[in-house]
Design a protein around this motif. Structure first.
Motif, PDB file in Angstrom:
ATOM      1  N   LEU A 132    -146.353  81.826 -37.437  1.00 38.91           N
ATOM      2  CA  LEU A 132    -145.084  81.512 -37.284  1.00 38.91           C
ATOM      3  C   LEU A 132    -144.545  82.829 -36.280  1.00 38.91           C
ATOM      4  CD1 LEU A 132    -142.266  80.161 -37.504  1.00 38.91           C
ATOM      5  CD2 LEU A 132    -142.052  81.740 -39.534  1.00 38.91           C
ATOM      6  N   LYS A 135    -152.549  79.519 -38.732  1.00 35.80           N
ATOM      7  CA  LYS A 135    -151.072  78.819 -38.610  1.00 35.80           C
ATOM      8  C   LYS A 135    -150.202  80.141 -38.279  1.00 35.80           C
ATOM      9  CE  LYS A 135    -151.332  74.699 -40.811  1.00 35.80           C
ATOM     10  NZ  LYS A 135    -150.891  73.769 -41.988  1.00 35.80           N
ATOM     11  N   ASN A 151    -151.542  73.057 -29.557  1.00 35.19           N
ATOM     12  CA  ASN A 151    -151.671  74.027 -30.194  1.00 35.19           C
ATOM     13  C   ASN A 151    -150.205  74.781 -30.405  1.00 35.19           C
ATOM     14  OD1 ASN A 151    -151.889  75.502 -27.816  1.00 35.19           O
ATOM     15  ND2 ASN A 151    -153.012  77.160 -28.918  1.00 35.19           N
ATOM     16  N   TYR A 152    -149.249  73.994 -29.994  1.00 33.46           N
ATOM     17  CA  TYR A 152    -147.780  74.681 -29.863  1.00 33.46           C
ATOM     18  C   TYR A 152    -146.916  73.615 -30.331  1.00 33.46           C
ATOM     19  CZ  TYR A 152    -143.377  76.314 -28.024  1.00 33.46           C
ATOM     20  OH  TYR A 152    -142.095  76.710 -27.932  1.00 33.46           O
ATOM     21  N   THR A 153    -146.049  74.292 -31.329  1.00 32.61           N
ATOM     22  CA  THR A 153    -144.768  73.531 -31.938  1.00 32.61           C
ATOM     23  C   THR A 153    -143.658  74.324 -31.889  1.00 32.61           C
ATOM     24  OG1 THR A 153    -146.290  72.437 -33.280  1.00 32.61           O
ATOM     25  CG2 THR A 153    -144.060  72.334 -33.851  1.00 32.61           C
ATOM     26  N   PHE A 172    -146.299  78.301 -34.107  1.00 34.98           N
ATOM     27  CA  PHE A 172    -145.202  77.638 -34.389  1.00 34.98           C
ATOM     28  C   PHE A 172    -144.019  78.771 -33.907  1.00 34.98           C
ATOM     29  CE2 PHE A 172    -147.847  75.892 -37.196  1.00 34.98           C
ATOM     30  CZ  PHE A 172    -147.701  74.647 -37.356  1.00 34.98           C
ATOM     31  N   PHE A 226    -147.816  78.779 -43.412  1.00 36.23           N
ATOM     32  CA  PHE A 226    -148.053  79.448 -42.219  1.00 36.23           C
ATOM     33  C   PHE A 226    -148.936  80.672 -42.905  1.00 36.23           C
ATOM     34  CE2 PHE A 226    -143.693  78.605 -41.253  1.00 36.23           C
ATOM     35  CZ  PHE A 226    -143.944  77.536 -40.177  1.00 36.23           C
ATOM     36  N   ASP A 227    -149.995  81.138 -42.190  1.00 32.24           N
ATOM     37  CA  ASP A 227    -150.879  81.876 -42.542  1.00 32.24           C
ATOM     38  C   ASP A 227    -150.364  83.216 -42.348  1.00 32.24           C
ATOM     39  OD1 ASP A 227    -153.188  80.464 -43.510  1.00 32.24           O
ATOM     40  OD2 ASP A 227    -153.151  79.823 -41.320  1.00 32.24           O
ATOM     41  N   TYR A 240    -155.737  78.919 -32.849  1.00 31.29           N
ATOM     42  CA  TYR A 240    -154.536  78.931 -33.790  1.00 31.29           C
ATOM     43  C   TYR A 240    -153.489  77.807 -33.358  1.00 31.29           C
ATOM     44  CZ  TYR A 240    -156.070  83.819 -33.872  1.00 31.29           C
ATOM     45  OH  TYR A 240    -156.855  85.151 -33.908  1.00 31.29           O
ATOM     46  N   GLN A 241    -152.804  77.550 -34.491  1.00 35.02           N
ATOM     47  CA  GLN A 241    -151.864  76.878 -34.219  1.00 35.02           C
ATOM     48  C   GLN A 241    -150.322  77.464 -34.245  1.00 35.02           C
ATOM     49  OE1 GLN A 241    -151.045  73.432 -33.906  1.00 35.02           O
ATOM     50  NE2 GLN A 241    -153.102  73.234 -33.809  1.00 35.02           N
ATOM     51  N   TYR A 253    -145.287  73.785 -43.730  1.00 35.25           N
ATOM     52  CA  TYR A 253    -146.678  74.218 -42.634  1.00 35.25           C
ATOM     53  C   TYR A 253    -147.365  75.090 -43.151  1.00 35.25           C
ATOM     54  CZ  TYR A 253    -143.411  71.815 -39.464  1.00 35.25           C
ATOM     55  OH  TYR A 253    -142.593  70.873 -38.602  1.00 35.25           O
TER      56      TYR A 253
END
Ligand code: NAD
Ligand code: TYD
Length: 349
Positions: A4, A2, A52-54, A30, A75-76, A27-28, A73
């Motif tokens: 950001l 994830k 995969n997009y927010t 954000f 985030f990584d 990947y997600q 969320y």
């Protein structure tokens, strides 16, 4: 993973978001953006419905909001582009640059540190910065990663400060940071307050093209997609704790660049050769105007094998085509507040 990405609705950020969303479907991504005058979700309309997009609308100056989203969320990693980015605006309103660029960056560092404190291993906090932190060059020499910081505008001072905080969090708290300092970008989706898109807009509309001072200042121009590719390389393969300079190996005196742009546009618009050059108007110089920026990117090229993929002529041609094909985008961003900005900025020059 994830990730950001901050400032993803802006010029460079939108190209980085698109690259990551399309290239890394696992990947997600954000995208956190306040949507200031420079942020525009239309820049991302082609990917806004990808799974995969927010998009997260928020302000990096709001520490409580950041803590909430980091907790929710988990985030990584972070790729941080959100900033106030225009030198001329920083001269009229330095404090908003301190707020977003300095305090906003420290807020993000704190949020990441809090979330990752028990395991700093598999994370990256990647801070995107500018070559302007190094100051102004004379006719000779290049900025390297070892060049001492010497910022001279409120914008570059705020970016320099944020770079120092990022490195301080690495040394003090072991936060796994990476930093890159890039030269002037150009390309699609560039807000028309910066030199190249402003000149394209004015040439297209047969308005005067303002060149500061004698037009002798020199910038090193890089196509925005090549910057996005460098960010991808550094994020995945750059070393933690390191800084990478990114440049176009492409120095242009402002007046030469604007004359070339006039000629390219005359040809594309079917105007007689030399017609648009008549629009060039020399206006009052910018206060504290840095004379020359030039980047030595050999560390990035040698360590990670990156190099620019397009020549300036190719990049400029693609850029002009994009602006001519995306009239609606240009009309949208130049309606409303843009007109009063332009009048204030250029009226008495
Ligand atoms: P931009 O002004 O086009 O975009 C900045 C984005 O950040 C916008 O979408 C804006 O809405 C968002 N933003 C601003 N304040 C915010 C806040 N408080 N909270 C959340 N979002 C906020 O800028 P750009 O040209 O795309 O630059 C992106 C980054 O790259 C900046 O950090 C800049 O310093 C750096 N950089 C730019 C260049 C260049 O030539 N443009 C060169 C080197 C480095
Ligand atoms: P700009 O695009 O604002 O980027 P930066 O100041 O971050 O390098 O300006 C690029 C160069 O063009 C800089 O030397 C200032 C000059 N300039 C003009 O001559 N006229 C203009 O209208 C603008 C916006 C910039």
């Amino acid at each position: 993973m994830k990730i950001l990405i901050t400032g993803g609705a802006g010029f460079i950020g939108s190209h980085v978001v698109r690259l990551f969303v399309n290239k890394y479907p696992s990947y997600q991504i954000f995208n956190l953006d306040k949507l200031t005058y420079a942020g525009n979700l239309a820049n991302l309309s082609d990917i806004e419905n990808k799974e995969n997009y927010t998009f997260l609308k928020g302000d990096i100056v709001d520490a409580a909001y950041l803590e909430d989203i980091f907790t929710n969320y988990q985030f990584d990693s972070v790729i941080h582009l959100a900033a106030e980015s225009h030198v001329d605006r920083s001269i009229t309103d330095p404090l908003s640059f301190v707020n977003t660029n300095v305090i906003g960056t420290v807020n993000l560092l704190n949020a990441a540190r809090k979330l990752w404190k028990d395991d700093m291993q598999n994370h990256v906090f990647y801070h995107i910065s500018t070559d302007e932190v190094y100051g102004s060059l004379g006719a000779e020499g290049f900025f390297t990663e070892e060049t001492a910081y010497d910022p001279r505008s409120p914008y570059s001072a705020s970016k320099a400060s944020s770079d120092h905080f990022v490195r301080a969090y690495y040394h003090t708290y072991g936060l796994p940071v990476k930093v890159s300092n890039c030269s002037n970008n150009y390309g699609p989706n560039h807000f028309p307050e910066k030199l190249i898109p402003l000149a394209i807009y004015n040439i297209k509309n047969e308005r005067s093209v303002p060149v500061y001072g004698k037009g002798e200042n020199i910038r090193d121009w890089l196509y925005v997609l090549d910057h996005a590719r460098a960010i991808d390389d550094i994020f995945h393969r750059g070393q933690v704790g390191e800084t990478y300079n990114i440049g176009g190996i492409n120095e242009w005196k402002n007046i030469d660049l604007i004359e070339l742009l006039c000629d390219v546009m005359d040809e594309k618009l079917g105007r007689p050769a030399g017609q648009s050059r008549k629009l060039i108007t020399f206006v009052k110089d910018r206060a504290g105007h840095d004379m020359r920026y030039a980047i030595d990117s050999s560390k990035l090229m040698e360590e990670l094998g990156w190099k620019p993929s397009v020549t300036f002529e190719q990049g400029l041609s693609k850029t002009v085509d994009w602006y001519l094909e995306n009239e609606e985008w240009l009309e949208n961003v130049t309606s409303g507040n843009y007109k009063s900005y332009y009048e204030q900025q250029y009226e008495n020059r």
